[in-house]
Design an enzyme around this catalytic site. Structure first.
Site, PDB file in Angstrom:
ATOM      1  N   SER A 112       0.824  -1.204   0.000  1.00 45.05           N
ATOM      2  CA  SER A 112       0.000   0.000   0.000  1.00 45.05           C
ATOM      3  C   SER A 112       0.863   1.261   0.000  1.00 45.05           C
ATOM      4  O   SER A 112       2.014   1.247   0.471  1.00 45.05           O
ATOM      5  CB  SER A 112      -0.889  -0.008   1.248  1.00 45.05           C
ATOM      6  OG  SER A 112      -1.461   1.248   1.505  1.00 45.05           O
ATOM      7  N   TYR A 134      -1.115  -0.127  10.032  1.00 44.58           N
ATOM      8  CA  TYR A 134      -1.354  -0.770   8.735  1.00 44.58           C
ATOM      9  C   TYR A 134      -0.155  -0.573   7.817  1.00 44.58           C
ATOM     10  O   TYR A 134       0.337  -1.528   7.201  1.00 44.58           O
ATOM     11  CB  TYR A 134      -2.616  -0.185   8.106  1.00 44.58           C
ATOM     12  CG  TYR A 134      -2.917  -0.682   6.714  1.00 44.58           C
ATOM     13  CD1 TYR A 134      -3.358  -1.982   6.507  1.00 44.58           C
ATOM     14  CD2 TYR A 134      -2.786   0.155   5.602  1.00 44.58           C
ATOM     15  CE1 TYR A 134      -3.659  -2.438   5.233  1.00 44.58           C
ATOM     16  CE2 TYR A 134      -3.079  -0.289   4.326  1.00 44.58           C
ATOM     17  CZ  TYR A 134      -3.518  -1.591   4.147  1.00 44.58           C
ATOM     18  OH  TYR A 134      -3.806  -2.039   2.887  1.00 44.58           O
ATOM     19  N   LYS A 138       2.340  -3.508   6.325  1.00 45.17           N
ATOM     20  CA  LYS A 138       2.585  -3.706   4.902  1.00 45.17           C
ATOM     21  C   LYS A 138       4.081  -3.574   4.577  1.00 45.17           C
ATOM     22  O   LYS A 138       4.611  -4.310   3.737  1.00 45.17           O
ATOM     23  CB  LYS A 138       1.768  -2.704   4.081  1.00 45.17           C
ATOM     24  CG  LYS A 138       0.283  -3.018   4.025  1.00 45.17           C
ATOM     25  CD  LYS A 138       0.022  -4.339   3.323  1.00 45.17           C
ATOM     26  CE  LYS A 138      -1.448  -4.609   3.119  1.00 45.17           C
ATOM     27  NZ  LYS A 138      -1.698  -5.890   2.392  1.00 45.17           N
TER      28      LYS A 138
END
Length: 309
Positions: A112, A134, A138
């Site tokens: 991402s 997050y 990632k």
């Protein structure tokens, strides 16, 4: 030989499965929930990822597309769940691929733009300094895929996907969910909330653009990625105001969008770059991303008019 897709009940997983099936691939779809449809000659395996890995990745598996993840706001709000799925789950999948009795499978991991943190512009060489759990998860995933590939355990490759808009269906827990909601809901005559200022700029890709990137990333020669098997997927930089202008051009009412500041969402989304250098992806032959009008038109055709294609 078959291609396994985790998180296959999601809209990207289902579209990807259909595209691969049309290319003659046999697809194994894995998820906690049942997808809307399974392509002819395809297989669905339902259950927790760890519990189904032995059935999902076998001697017949030539490639794995790992889409399963806890999304941005969900990972930020539930620290243990985010790391359990996004890091531990990926590690178990990579270990299963490492022990696969056939040749090392291709593993396509979706990362991402959240890995970059608070910088307005990013290249493929920009340091990953995530400002969210997050994004951190990632970034860890990128390193794991690269190291397993370096050791010859897999043929790994990672795509850093932009925010996807317009996502079909109901809103999810992604902090960027509003980027679809402010288009999707008004097109159906429903009010939507936008947590950011209209001048805010986002890095977006349509679902069609994302699927094209996934397909290309799956089939391109792994050596084309270079020593670090990761690439920024093509996208577009577009302001919220420009998104709403496109909404109106396609019959939507921008007055249905209410601007309600949300500090939690702003803190997450505001830490993501809005402009990218995708010259590496271009050199590797990745297709260019749709512009905002093409993205909105595709949503109208697929979701509102029922045009399949």
């Amino acid at each position: 030989m078959s291609i396994t897709i985790t998180g296959a009940a999601g809209f990207l997983g289902q579209r990807l499965a259909n595209v691969l099936a049309r290319r003659g691939e046999r697809v194994v779809m894995c998820d906690l929930v049942e997808p809307a449809a399974v392509p002819a000659n395809g297989t669905f395996i339902q259950g927790d990822l760890e519990a189904t890995l032995d059935a999902a990745i076998t001697a017949d598996t030539k490639a794995v597309v790992h889409l399963a993840a806890v999304v941005s706001s969900g990972a930020e709000l539930d620290f243990d769940l985010g790391y359990g799925v996004n890091v531990a789950g990926l590690t178990k999948l990579l270990e299963r691929c490492r022990s696969a009795p056939a040749r090392p499978p291709t593993v396509l991991f979706t990362s991402s733009l959240a890995v970059f943190g608070a910088t307005p512009f990013a290249t493929d060489e920009s340091p990953t300094t995530p400002a969210s759990s997050y994004g951190t998860q990632k970034a860890i995933g990128e390193l794991l895929v690269n190291d397993y590939s370096r050791k010859g355990f897999i043929d790994g490759r990672t795509l850093r996907l932009p925010t996807i808009s317009v996502r079909p269906g109901a809103p999810n827990k992604a902090a960027s969910g509003f980027a679809s909601g402010i288009l999707r809901e008004p097109l159906s005559g429903v009010r939507a909330m936008c947590p950011l200022d209209p001048s805010s700029v986002l890095w977006l890709a349509s679902p069609d653009s994302a699927v094209r990137a996934l397909v290309h990333g799956l089939y391109v020669d792994g050596d084309a990625f270079g020593d670090y098997r990761c690439v920024n997927a093509p996208g577009i930089s577009v302001s919220i105001d420009d998104m709403l202008a496109s909404l109106e051009r396609h019959g939507g009412d921008r007055s249905l969008v209410d601007f309600v500041p949300d500090p939690h969402v702003a803190a997450i989304v505001g830490s993501w770059p809005s402009h990218f250098d995708v010259s590496k992806a271009t050199a590797m032959g990745f297709p260019a991303a749709d512009d905002i009008d093409a993205a909105v038109a595709s949503h109208v055709e697929r979701e509102l008019l029922g045009v399949v294609g």
